[in-house]
Design a protein around this motif. Structure first.
Motif, mmCIF file in Angstrom:
data_model
loop_
_atom_site.group_PDB
_atom_site.id
_atom_site.type_symbol
_atom_site.label_atom_id
_atom_site.label_comp_id
_atom_site.label_asym_id
_atom_site.label_seq_id
_atom_site.Cartn_x
_atom_site.Cartn_y
_atom_site.Cartn_z
ATOM 1 N N SER A 1 0.933 -1.468 -0.068
ATOM 2 C CA SER A 1 0.200 0.465 -0.150
ATOM 3 C C SER A 1 0.964 1.596 -0.179
ATOM 4 C CB SER A 1 -0.940 0.059 0.963
ATOM 5 O OG SER A 1 -2.211 -1.080 1.120
ATOM 6 N N ALA A 2 1.964 0.972 0.807
ATOM 7 C CA ALA A 2 2.712 2.445 1.362
ATOM 8 C C ALA A 2 3.601 2.624 -0.464
ATOM 9 C CB ALA A 2 4.326 2.100 2.278
ATOM 10 N N ILE A 3 3.913 1.696 -0.624
ATOM 11 C CA ILE A 3 4.927 2.150 -1.764
ATOM 12 C C ILE A 3 4.873 2.506 -3.149
ATOM 13 C CG2 ILE A 3 6.375 0.558 -4.270
ATOM 14 C CD1 ILE A 3 7.020 -1.679 -2.047
ATOM 15 N N PRO A 4 3.604 2.830 -3.737
ATOM 16 C CA PRO A 4 2.957 3.559 -4.597
ATOM 17 C C PRO A 4 2.431 4.987 -4.322
ATOM 18 C CG PRO A 4 1.615 1.650 -4.685
ATOM 19 C CD PRO A 4 2.111 1.349 -3.372
ATOM 20 N N HIS A 5 2.797 5.291 -3.056
ATOM 21 C CA HIS A 5 3.575 6.718 -2.755
ATOM 22 C C HIS A 5 4.527 6.999 -2.907
ATOM 23 C CE1 HIS A 5 -1.082 6.792 -1.909
ATOM 24 N NE2 HIS A 5 -1.281 5.780 -0.871
ATOM 25 N N PHE A 6 5.468 6.404 -2.557
ATOM 26 C CA PHE A 6 6.790 6.857 -2.823
ATOM 27 C C PHE A 6 7.868 5.668 -3.736
ATOM 28 C CE2 PHE A 6 4.900 7.065 1.993
ATOM 29 C CZ PHE A 6 4.700 8.214 2.034
ATOM 30 N N PRO A 7 7.570 5.885 -4.966
ATOM 31 C CA PRO A 7 7.917 4.872 -5.781
ATOM 32 C C PRO A 7 10.023 5.240 -5.893
ATOM 33 C CG PRO A 7 6.878 6.849 -6.833
ATOM 34 C CD PRO A 7 7.172 6.690 -5.323
ATOM 35 N N LYS A 8 10.369 6.469 -5.320
ATOM 36 C CA LYS A 8 11.723 5.978 -5.317
ATOM 37 C C LYS A 8 12.352 5.469 -3.762
ATOM 38 C CE LYS A 8 11.701 9.987 -8.451
ATOM 39 N NZ LYS A 8 12.411 11.703 -8.367
ATOM 40 N N ARG A 9 11.384 5.576 -2.855
ATOM 41 C CA ARG A 9 12.087 5.149 -1.807
ATOM 42 C C ARG A 9 12.400 3.506 -1.568
ATOM 43 N NH1 ARG A 9 12.213 9.113 2.177
ATOM 44 N NH2 ARG A 9 13.305 7.321 2.998
ATOM 45 N N THR A 10 13.921 3.180 -1.951
ATOM 46 C CA THR A 10 14.427 1.796 -2.286
ATOM 47 C C THR A 10 14.185 1.438 -1.519
ATOM 48 O OG1 THR A 10 15.660 2.945 -4.435
ATOM 49 C CG2 THR A 10 16.875 0.760 -3.098
ATOM 50 N N GLU A 11 14.531 1.363 0.011
ATOM 51 C CA GLU A 11 14.166 1.075 1.821
ATOM 52 C C GLU A 11 13.284 0.209 1.716
ATOM 53 O OE1 GLU A 11 13.983 4.705 3.073
ATOM 54 O OE2 GLU A 11 14.268 3.912 1.057
ATOM 55 N N LEU A 12 11.686 0.587 1.027
ATOM 56 C CA LEU A 12 10.708 0.093 1.087
ATOM 57 C C LEU A 12 10.161 -0.797 0.144
ATOM 58 C CD1 LEU A 12 8.100 3.291 1.443
ATOM 59 C CD2 LEU A 12 9.019 2.268 2.875
ATOM 60 N N SER A 13 11.417 -1.477 -1.016
ATOM 61 C CA SER A 13 11.105 -2.377 -1.807
ATOM 62 C C SER A 13 12.206 -3.548 -1.269
ATOM 63 C CB SER A 13 11.308 -1.750 -2.874
ATOM 64 O OG SER A 13 10.280 -0.679 -3.481
ATOM 65 N N LEU A 14 13.280 -3.097 -0.522
ATOM 66 C CA LEU A 14 14.106 -3.416 0.085
ATOM 67 C C LEU A 14 13.043 -4.732 1.765
ATOM 68 C CD1 LEU A 14 17.209 -2.130 0.186
ATOM 69 C CD2 LEU A 14 16.820 -4.264 -1.120
ATOM 70 N N GLN A 15 12.186 -3.760 1.994
ATOM 71 C CA GLN A 15 11.483 -4.150 3.278
ATOM 72 C C GLN A 15 10.364 -4.969 2.703
ATOM 73 O OE1 GLN A 15 10.439 -0.889 5.452
ATOM 74 N NE2 GLN A 15 11.428 -1.062 6.763
ATOM 75 N N LEU A 16 9.945 -5.250 1.401
ATOM 76 C CA LEU A 16 9.101 -5.751 0.782
ATOM 77 C C LEU A 16 10.028 -6.929 -0.261
ATOM 78 C CD1 LEU A 16 5.707 -6.393 0.320
ATOM 79 C CD2 LEU A 16 6.480 -5.187 -2.019
ATOM 80 N N ALA A 17 10.441 -7.258 -0.673
ATOM 81 C CA ALA A 17 11.442 -8.162 -1.008
ATOM 82 C C ALA A 17 11.613 -9.009 0.039
ATOM 83 C CB ALA A 17 12.588 -7.508 -1.227
ATOM 84 N N ILE A 18 12.821 -8.505 0.984
ATOM 85 C CA ILE A 18 12.622 -9.140 2.921
ATOM 86 C C ILE A 18 11.504 -10.245 3.129
ATOM 87 C CG2 ILE A 18 13.363 -9.704 5.026
ATOM 88 C CD1 ILE A 18 15.112 -6.667 3.600
ATOM 89 N N ALA A 19 10.193 -9.589 3.152
ATOM 90 C CA ALA A 19 8.943 -10.134 3.806
ATOM 91 C C ALA A 19 8.901 -11.277 2.793
ATOM 92 C CB ALA A 19 7.935 -9.163 3.649
ATOM 93 N N TYR A 20 8.786 -10.932 1.272
ATOM 94 C CA TYR A 20 8.527 -11.764 0.641
ATOM 95 C C TYR A 20 9.653 -13.000 1.080
ATOM 96 C CZ TYR A 20 5.855 -9.072 -2.040
ATOM 97 O OH TYR A 20 4.597 -8.577 -3.617
ATOM 98 N N ILE A 21 10.942 -12.695 0.758
ATOM 99 C CA ILE A 21 11.673 -14.395 0.456
ATOM 100 C C ILE A 21 10.749 -14.934 2.847
ATOM 101 C CG2 ILE A 21 13.897 -14.617 1.691
ATOM 102 C CD1 ILE A 21 14.657 -12.020 -0.013
ATOM 103 N N ASN A 22 10.704 -14.317 3.322
ATOM 104 C CA ASN A 22 10.591 -15.190 4.658
ATOM 105 C C ASN A 22 8.955 -15.644 3.607
ATOM 106 O OD1 ASN A 22 12.671 -14.266 7.444
ATOM 107 N ND2 ASN A 22 12.330 -12.461 5.731
ATOM 108 N N LYS A 23 8.511 -15.537 3.587
ATOM 109 C CA LYS A 23 6.915 -16.084 3.274
ATOM 110 C C LYS A 23 7.523 -17.250 2.201
ATOM 111 C CE LYS A 23 2.441 -15.301 3.495
ATOM 112 N NZ LYS A 23 1.966 -15.945 4.006
ATOM 113 N N GLY A 24 8.645 -17.523 1.669
ATOM 114 C CA GLY A 24 8.564 -17.998 0.948
ATOM 115 C C GLY A 24 8.885 -18.449 -0.705
ATOM 116 N N GLU A 25 8.690 -16.354 -0.910
ATOM 117 C CA GLU A 25 7.971 -16.648 -2.428
ATOM 118 C C GLU A 25 9.592 -15.727 -2.817
ATOM 119 O OE1 GLU A 25 4.070 -13.512 -2.237
ATOM 120 O OE2 GLU A 25 3.053 -15.005 -0.067
ATOM 121 N N ASN A 26 9.692 -16.385 -3.488
ATOM 122 C CA ASN A 26 12.023 -15.915 -3.703
ATOM 123 C C ASN A 26 10.823 -15.179 -4.613
ATOM 124 O OD1 ASN A 26 12.750 -16.589 -1.547
ATOM 125 N ND2 ASN A 26 13.230 -18.693 -2.130
ATOM 126 N N GLN A 27 10.396 -15.296 -5.867
ATOM 127 C CA GLN A 27 10.348 -15.444 -7.338
ATOM 128 C C GLN A 27 9.718 -14.127 -7.263
ATOM 129 O OE1 GLN A 27 7.452 -17.321 -9.714
ATOM 130 N NE2 GLN A 27 9.569 -19.098 -10.469
#
Length: 375
Positions: A215-241
């Motif tokens: 929900s947050a990333i579309p409001h802050f598209p240039k904030r890389t750390e938010l995308s990194l956080q989302l990637a880490i959440a995906y990894i821990n959910k097993g959604e590696n793709q």
């Protein structure tokens, strides 16, 4: 009001794919680095004394600050204190300079001196909180930041400083309160969103993290750390793709992003794409020659590829970086044994066993004993 410090973002540890020897890489930026304080503005320097000598000293001090010659800048400010010892801003300036040098206990004393003269200046509490936080005294940092907020309740950076320290203390309910308070003052504050994202990740609330960050990333598209956080959440959910897609996008924009590179290399390694993972780990070493995490990854893959001679070199380098790590010694011994350097391997493995014994690591002792018995 004189502003000596900008908001200091204390780097927050990410939740990684748990692998042996891996450093904790940050969600925000490089590990253990803070956003440096802002330089005092010339117009903000203290001018309570009308003596020409004081004015000259202050101009000279600012020149030293701009040249990053903090030792001489401190000496100049101390001279100015001799002329005007009741000027709180001079002590605040000294605190700022000491903090820039990493001399946090002395910075704390300087800010305390400033506050003893002017207890109503929130920036002094901000600097004090920063210095306490960098010195590892979270309790006093929380008190100092809270005092700054009391004096200036509309200043967002004080809330953010407090929120970061509370996150260190795993006080998640108060972090959530800080998040809401910041948004009430600044509804588009990206630092508050990153703070909340880190809080959810630290609590291992993967679904909540994903929903929040999506929900947050579309409001802050240039904030890389938010995308990194989302990637880490995906990894821990097993959604590696999904994680890999995000990490690839980040690296396309910034190839030197070490956190994204490390996470992507770990995904590739776990997926059996060892050549790609090895390339990624080696890129990390080029970015940071002392990266233990990347070197460990290289060593793991070289062992898996049965490239024992090169693995020996990597683990010897790791041993120089971390000489008391029994795991590094174990894998060095393994690589030596596999490359037929039996005598050296035995000596190294015995050292590893001693360290495992000292650490009461029974699993480590058993794996060394098994390797020593192998022909």
């Amino acid at each position: 009001m004189n502003r000596y410090f900008i908001f200091i973002r204390i780097v927050l540890a990410s939740c990684l794919l748990g692998s042996w020897g891996g450093e904790i890489l940050p969600v925000f930026a490089q590990a253990d680095e803070l956003m440096e304080p802002s330089l005092p503005r010339e117009e903000g320097l203290p001018t309570t004394s009308n003596t020409k000598q004081l004015q000259a000293l202050l101009r000279q001090g600012l020149q030293y600050v701009r040249a990053r010659d903090y030792a001489n800048a401190i000496a100049v400010y101390q001279q100015a204190v001799g002329i005007d010892p009741s000027n709180a801003k001079l002590f605040g300036g000294i605190g700022y300079l000491l903090a820039r040098q990493g001399r946090f206990p002395e910075a704390i004393q300087a800010y305390q001196s400033a506050l003893s003269i002017d207890p109503n200046e929130p920036d002094f509490y901000d600097g004090l909180g920063y210095s306490y936080a960098r010195a590892g005294n979270n309790a006093n940092a929380i008190t100092a930041y809270s005092s700054a907020i009391t004096l200036d309740p509309k200043n967002v950076k004080y809330y953010l400083g407090l929120g970061v320290v509370l996150l260190r203390e795993k006080d998640y309910p108060r972090v959530f309160t800080i998040y809401n308070q910041v948004l009430a003052l600044d509804s588009k504050n990206a630092e508050a969103v990153a703070l909340m994202g880190s809080s959810l990740l630290q609590q291992q609330l993967w679904d909540e993290s994903i929903n929040f960050l999506q929900s947050a990333i579309p409001h802050f598209p240039k904030r890389t750390e938010l995308s990194l956080q989302l990637a880490i959440a995906y990894i821990n959910k097993g959604e590696n793709q999904k994680a890999e897609k995000l990490l690839t996008q980040i690296l396309r924009q910034n190839p030197s992003n070490r956190t994204a590179r490390f996470q992507l290399s770990q995904i590739q390694e776990k997926d059996g794409r060892l050549t790609a993972a090895l390339t990624g780990y080696r890129q990390l070493v080029r970015l940071n020659p002392n990266s233990i995490s990347a070197k460990v990854g290289i060593g793991r893959i070289l062992l898996a590829q049965e490239n024992y001679r090169e693995a020996v070199s990597v683990y010897q380098d790791l041993n120089r970086l971390d000489p008391t790590n029994p795991d590094i010694l174990y894998y060095l011994g393994l690589a030596l044994k596999k490359s037929s350097q039996t005598e050296k391997a035995t000596s190294i493995l015995k050292n590893s066993r001693e360290l495992y014994t000292k650490n009461q690591n029974l699993q480590g002792i058993e794996q060394v004993d098994r390797l020593l018995k192998e022909e």
